[in-house]
Scaffold this motif. Structure first.
Motif, PDB file in Angstrom:
ATOM      1  N   GLN A   1       0.826  -1.205   0.000  1.00 51.73           N
ATOM      2  CA  GLN A   1       0.000   0.000   0.000  1.00 51.73           C
ATOM      3  C   GLN A   1       0.863   1.258   0.000  1.00 51.73           C
ATOM      4  O   GLN A   1       0.568   2.231  -0.707  1.00 51.73           O
ATOM      5  CB  GLN A   1      -0.932  -0.004   1.209  1.00 51.73           C
ATOM      6  N   GLN A   2       1.936   1.233   0.784  1.00 48.93           N
ATOM      7  CA  GLN A   2       2.831   2.381   0.832  1.00 48.93           C
ATOM      8  C   GLN A   2       3.522   2.600  -0.515  1.00 48.93           C
ATOM      9  O   GLN A   2       3.606   3.735  -0.998  1.00 48.93           O
ATOM     10  CB  GLN A   2       3.885   2.184   1.928  1.00 48.93           C
ATOM     11  N   LEU A   3       4.004   1.518  -1.115  1.00 48.50           N
ATOM     12  CA  LEU A   3       4.670   1.626  -2.410  1.00 48.50           C
ATOM     13  C   LEU A   3       3.710   2.100  -3.493  1.00 48.50           C
ATOM     14  O   LEU A   3       4.081   2.889  -4.366  1.00 48.50           O
ATOM     15  CB  LEU A   3       5.270   0.270  -2.799  1.00 48.50           C
ATOM     16  N   GLU A   4       2.471   1.613  -3.433  1.00 48.22           N
ATOM     17  CA  GLU A   4       1.455   2.043  -4.398  1.00 48.22           C
ATOM     18  C   GLU A   4       1.180   3.533  -4.261  1.00 48.22           C
ATOM     19  O   GLU A   4       1.072   4.251  -5.258  1.00 48.22           O
ATOM     20  CB  GLU A   4       0.164   1.250  -4.177  1.00 48.22           C
ATOM     21  N   MET A   5       1.095   4.007  -3.006  1.00 47.29           N
ATOM     22  CA  MET A   5       0.863   5.426  -2.762  1.00 47.29           C
ATOM     23  C   MET A   5       2.017   6.268  -3.272  1.00 47.29           C
ATOM     24  O   MET A   5       1.816   7.296  -3.940  1.00 47.29           O
ATOM     25  CB  MET A   5       0.659   5.662  -1.265  1.00 47.29           C
ATOM     26  N   HIS A   6       3.241   5.836  -2.989  1.00 45.34           N
ATOM     27  CA  HIS A   6       4.419   6.560  -3.461  1.00 45.34           C
ATOM     28  C   HIS A   6       4.461   6.608  -4.988  1.00 45.34           C
ATOM     29  O   HIS A   6       4.811   7.636  -5.578  1.00 45.34           O
ATOM     30  CB  HIS A   6       5.693   5.885  -2.935  1.00 45.34           C
ATOM     31  N   SER A   7       4.097   5.502  -5.614  1.00 47.04           N
ATOM     32  CA  SER A   7       4.111   5.430  -7.075  1.00 47.04           C
ATOM     33  C   SER A   7       3.105   6.407  -7.683  1.00 47.04           C
ATOM     34  O   SER A   7       3.406   7.091  -8.669  1.00 47.04           O
ATOM     35  CB  SER A   7       3.788   4.000  -7.522  1.00 47.04           C
ATOM     36  N   LYS A   8       1.924   6.482  -7.082  1.00 47.09           N
ATOM     37  CA  LYS A   8       0.894   7.398  -7.594  1.00 47.09           C
ATOM     38  C   LYS A   8       1.323   8.854  -7.446  1.00 47.09           C
ATOM     39  O   LYS A   8       1.086   9.674  -8.332  1.00 47.09           O
ATOM     40  CB  LYS A   8      -0.420   7.153  -6.867  1.00 47.09           C
TER      41      LYS A   8
END
Length: 358
Positions: A112-119
């Motif tokens: 979830q954290q990586l997905e948020m950073h990617s967005k």
């Protein structure tokens, strides 16, 4: 409730490992544990297949500590490069006998954290490209193109409009003081970078990031998602509220929220409930506090936090999409007006002179 016995290590801090590499290791390690591979053998395989130098060094340190009788969580904590959250979740898994379950939870959290950073990165790429293009094109126009047009205008003897005179004056300034401007810009960027890295600078910038229009609201929602998801995972794993708050405070990167969590921890020490401890802050939305209150009443704080985290994650996704939709045409329009305006100011006297000749 599980009492964690992992103490803070008084050692020199090393460079933290990238979250992407940590998550990859957790996935590989979990897959081998689920296949029935022993921890030490699984670690050996991870070391052999690891492509990141820093991760390989850290895994070797963990392996050496395991051979010296440390538990896996203690060995990982000794390296001082893994997130406290991961170490604590592994300690919970060891205490409960459910290491795989703890790893699954922490992997989902990191995803979830990586997905948020990617967005966030994707949302910033287009504006950065456009701003960079505007700067480069403007410099080329001011230093190379406009001086050549000045010579042409002088030869034609055409009357120069006020707007063209302003553009020419700015161009002359850039040509005359280009080196000084470059040096001043580098100095300003260096000072700004050092200020942003300083403790006081971080506090000021973090506070500003929560007050800016649109961006401030989005940042608060992102912080709420991180807080809710982290607390939900830790409480569900059996970590006491106070320890969960301490760990979550280290996960949240915003100084304003960290201070509010520190105050909440103080109230928790005095016997306050979680929802009362969080009241009065400027970051936590009322909906979060209300859901925590309901969770406390029915004994499902972790579930309420999970639900509120999902709700605000959807809010963040929707708002980021709206920002991207608005940013692209806005920046394109600014680029067109700026560059087009300069070109029009340059070409206008030439067209006027050509019309007069005809």
């Amino acid at each position: 409730m599980l009492e964690l016995k992992i103490e803070e290590k008084r050692v020199v801090l090393k460079e933290k490992l990238p979250l992407k590499e940590i998550n990859l290791f957790c996935k590989q390690f979990l897959a081998m544990l689920q296949a029935g591979v022993h921890i030490t053998k699984a670690l050996e395989i991870c070391i052999e297949s690891c492509g990141d130098k820093g991760m390989k060094v850290s895994l070797n340190q963990i392996y050496a500590a395991l051979m010296n009788g440390y538990s896996f969580s203690e060995a990982m904590d000794e390296t001082n490069v893994f997130p406290r959250l991961l170490v604590s979740m592994i300690a919970c898994g060891e205490a409960s006998g459910n290491m795989c379950g703890s790893l699954k939870e922490v992997i989902m959290h990191f995803e979830q954290q990586l997905e948020m950073h990617s967005k966030i990165k994707k949302a910033l790429i287009y504006p950065m490209i456009v701003v960079g293009a505007v700067v480069i094109v403007t410099i080329i126009l001011m230093i190379k193109v406009i001086p050549n047009f000045m010579l042409l205008l002088t030869e034609t003897g055409a009357e120069i409009p006020r707007t063209t005179q302003i553009v020419i004056a700015v161009s002359e300034f850039f040509v005359k003081y280009g080196i000084e401007i470059g040096i001043a810009l580098c100095v300003c960027l260096t000072i700004g970078y050092l200020f942003a890295k300083s403790k006081q600078g971080k506090v000021i910038l973090d506070s500003l990031s929560l007050k800016l229009p649109i961006i401030g609201c989005l940042n608060k929602k992102i912080i709420t998602v991180n807080f809710a998801n982290t607390m939900s995972m830790l409480i569900a794993a059996g970590v006491p509220i106070l320890q969960a708050m301490e760990m979550t405070k280290k996960v949240i990167k915003n100084n304003v929220m960290q201070n509010e969590l520190e105050n909440a921890i103080h109230y928790l020490h005095q016997g306050s409930s979680l929802h009362n401890a969080l009241q009065g802050g400027s970051v936590c939305p009322s909906m979060l506090i209300q859901m925590i209150y309901i969770g406390e009443e029915i004994g499902e704080v972790d579930e309420m936090l999970r639900k509120i985290g999902m709700y605000f994650k959807e809010e963040v996704d929707a708002q980021m999409m709206q920002c991207i939709i608005l940013i692209e045409p806005t920046l394109t329009l600014i680029l067109a007006v700026l560059i087009g305006g300069m070109m029009l100011a340059i070409m206008q006297p030439i067209f006027s002179a050509a019309t007069a000749i005809i």
